[in-house]
Design an enzyme around this catalytic site. Sequence first.
Site, PDB file in Angstrom:
ATOM      1  N   THR A 277      -2.418  -6.912   3.025  1.00 54.08           N
ATOM      2  CA  THR A 277      -3.551  -6.054   2.759  1.00 54.08           C
ATOM      3  C   THR A 277      -4.799  -6.843   2.377  1.00 54.08           C
ATOM      4  OG1 THR A 277      -1.990  -4.466   1.978  1.00 54.08           O
ATOM      5  CG2 THR A 277      -4.216  -4.166   1.157  1.00 54.08           C
TER       6      THR A 277
ATOM      7  N   ARG B 285      -4.932   5.911   7.183  1.00 54.81           N
ATOM      8  CA  ARG B 285      -3.581   5.381   7.007  1.00 54.81           C
ATOM      9  C   ARG B 285      -2.779   5.569   8.293  1.00 54.81           C
ATOM     10  NH1 ARG B 285      -0.460   2.072   3.886  1.00 54.81           N
ATOM     11  NH2 ARG B 285       1.388   3.031   3.033  1.00 54.81           N
TER      12      ARG B 285
ATOM     13  N   GLY C  75       0.462  -4.930  -2.593  1.00 55.62           N
ATOM     14  CA  GLY C  75       1.579  -3.989  -2.569  1.00 55.62           C
ATOM     15  C   GLY C  75       1.617  -3.178  -3.839  1.00 55.62           C
TER      16      GLY C  75
ATOM     17  N   SER D 211       1.257   5.106  -0.153  1.00 52.94           N
ATOM     18  CA  SER D 211       0.605   3.804  -0.321  1.00 52.94           C
ATOM     19  C   SER D 211       0.304   3.547  -1.783  1.00 52.94           C
ATOM     20  CB  SER D 211      -0.700   3.808   0.467  1.00 52.94           C
ATOM     21  OG  SER D 211      -1.430   2.639   0.227  1.00 52.94           O
TER      22      SER D 211
ATOM     23  N   ASN E 203       0.362  -4.090   6.122  1.00 56.47           N
ATOM     24  CA  ASN E 203       1.464  -4.159   5.170  1.00 56.47           C
ATOM     25  C   ASN E 203       1.822  -5.613   4.847  1.00 56.47           C
ATOM     26  OD1 ASN E 203       3.176  -3.087   3.308  1.00 56.47           O
ATOM     27  ND2 ASN E 203       4.830  -2.628   4.722  1.00 56.47           N
TER      28      ASN E 203
ATOM     29  N   ASP F 142       6.831   1.353   4.136  1.00 54.68           N
ATOM     30  CA  ASP F 142       6.307   2.016   2.938  1.00 54.68           C
ATOM     31  C   ASP F 142       6.930   3.396   2.724  1.00 54.68           C
ATOM     32  OD1 ASP F 142       4.737   0.044   1.885  1.00 54.68           O
ATOM     33  OD2 ASP F 142       2.844   0.818   2.641  1.00 54.68           O
TER      34      ASP F 142
HETATM   35  O1  DON Z   1      -0.014   0.676   1.342  1.00 56.36           O
HETATM   36  C1  DON Z   1       0.594  -0.065   0.583  1.00 56.36           C
HETATM   37  O2  DON Z   1       0.786   0.180  -0.588  1.00 56.36           O
HETATM   38  C2  DON Z   1       1.099  -1.377   1.111  1.00 56.36           C
HETATM   39  N1  DON Z   1       1.346  -1.282   2.530  1.00 56.36           N
HETATM   40  C3  DON Z   1       0.119  -2.454   0.788  1.00 56.36           C
HETATM   41  C4  DON Z   1       0.605  -3.811   1.243  1.00 56.36           C
HETATM   42  C5  DON Z   1      -0.021  -4.933   0.520  1.00 56.36           C
HETATM   43  O3  DON Z   1      -0.875  -4.773  -0.318  1.00 56.36           O
HETATM   44  C6  DON Z   1       0.513  -6.288   0.811  1.00 56.36           C
HETATM   45  N2  DON Z   1      -0.251  -7.294   0.091  1.00 56.36           N
HETATM   46  N3  DON Z   1       0.156  -8.088  -0.648  1.00 56.36           N
END
Ligand code: DON
Length: 562
Positions: free
Chosen positions: A371, A98, A464, A442, A391, A413
């Site tokens: 992601t 991360r 996300g 995350s 992100n 985040d």
């Molecule tokens: O780590 C996380 O939870 C976010 N940065 C993930 C971002 C993400 O999945 C965006 N996709 N739609």
Amino acid sequence: MKNLLILTLFIFTTSCKTTSKNKKETGLIAERAMVVSARIEASKIGVDILKKGGNAFDAMVATELALAVSYPYAGNIGGGGFMVYRERTGEIGALDYREKAPLASKKDMYLDSLGTIIKNKSTLGATAVGVPGTIAGVFEVHRKFGSLSIKEIMQPVIDLAKKGIVVTEKQEKRLKKHRSNILKINKDSIHLTKKWKKGDTIRYFALAETLTRIQKNGRDEFYKGETAKKLAAFLQENGGYITEEDLAKYEAKWRTPTTFQYDNLRIISMSPPSSGGICLSQIMNSIEPYDLPNFGHNSTKSIQLITEAERRAYADRSYFLGDPDFVSIPQKKLMSKKYATKRMSNFSFEKPTPSEEVSHGNIEIIESNETTHYSIVDQFGNAVSATTTINAGYGSKLYCSELGFFLNNEMDDFSSKPGAPNMFGLLGAEANKIAPEKRMLSSMTPTIIEKNGNLFMVVGTPGGSTIITSVLQTILNVHEYKMGMQEAVNQPRFHHQWYPDDIKMEPNGFSTEIKEKLQQIGYKINEKNSLVIGKIDAILVLPSGKLEGGADQRGDDKAAGF
Ligand code: DON
């Protein structure tokens, strides 16, 4: 090839605008090994590594880097991720690569003098960038488990960058959607902002050069070498915080995965600084006592139960979870069945529990937040589940032309201000406040599942805050509703995250009758901001021992195998 791959049925649909009835398809079936990822080029490169005799870990390195080339929307070397593995022997582990907050970070770095959040500062441009972990991650995986040489693993990726990637319809749309922001953020002209059309080939020469240097000089090229110097200088020129020292200090960390039992399944998922494993366990513990198959798939009762379990778990996520190297997390208590029963004690099928009446649970603490996911099973029985991100789509939109990649906006985040929502509407608190060298919370949930002690499923997704609930529904679709892998992935999905107090639903995925019933009971339905919830790439071990891939048709995702 034809005797190795058996494609039983693959009906291509361009959207998820259909209901579950016509979604009973089977994914790619392979005899021994498989990679499922967001792009066929990356899945194929991973599978080729396996065919050369490499293991799942070699394939992980190749697939992760091939996604950085073929899927710059989320695949990256300017971001970070998490990987959960299960060796053929049953040994498990997890790697945290991360991003980290730069040394110059401050708790209130995204607030003005009045304590108001400065718009876009944590989401666009160099100020949003966390110290990238991807190269450290893949090299650490290779150091511990690699069997082929880095040279051999990286060469096809470098060749792909030079040969180029053919633009798909979805990619054309994505580039169009983000073009103005990318143009706004970058001083130089960026090759990706050209009006690329479906069928064009984009070549990534600068990225190929960067990867070639990394291939030659190893991980330190990115963190201490010429690439580090160029990257730090570029970020500083653009007003960012990351210095050479930040890069030099970055380390990927081995973590103990979060494990828990649900019926006869053992779920192995990502531990903090991801909220994924803990949150998933809380939701699954809360719903386990109920007879989901009897309620029916995506029935009003199932949706209600899962929604209420999600609401409570996300309230806890917001309060308790952060980087475990900085905050103490009452993990055992949060994951206990007893705690789940207590949290669900005021749940009723008669009416929703309003989110304002749900706060974090009462836990006594002694001392003391776009992601892409890929799943791999190799011919030896090893499994890798990895989710990686910058992100937002194209991250901070800042693109280093000289090095050939986008930088993340992972700093968003963190909780910039207690109680203020981040880009996913997630509310944060003290546990996820910004501090130098801290990892931001995350939702990424790379997960591996055992059934009766044997490898059963490898699963994960982007999305996300909806990652956790998409993984959850995929597991339930297979385990409770007896679906195959592709069928489980195809189903319409819904999501609740405490705040905002509504059920996000994929449009046209749920019948009017169900939606009206939920509304009558008192639930708010939101179909506007959730055209797509999650993009699952998963593998299921079938009773025959063969593998079924579930490649999400919400994207260009594809399985490859033999
Ligand atoms: O780590 C996380 O939870 C976010 N940065 C993930 C971002 C993400 O999945 C965006 N996709 N739609």
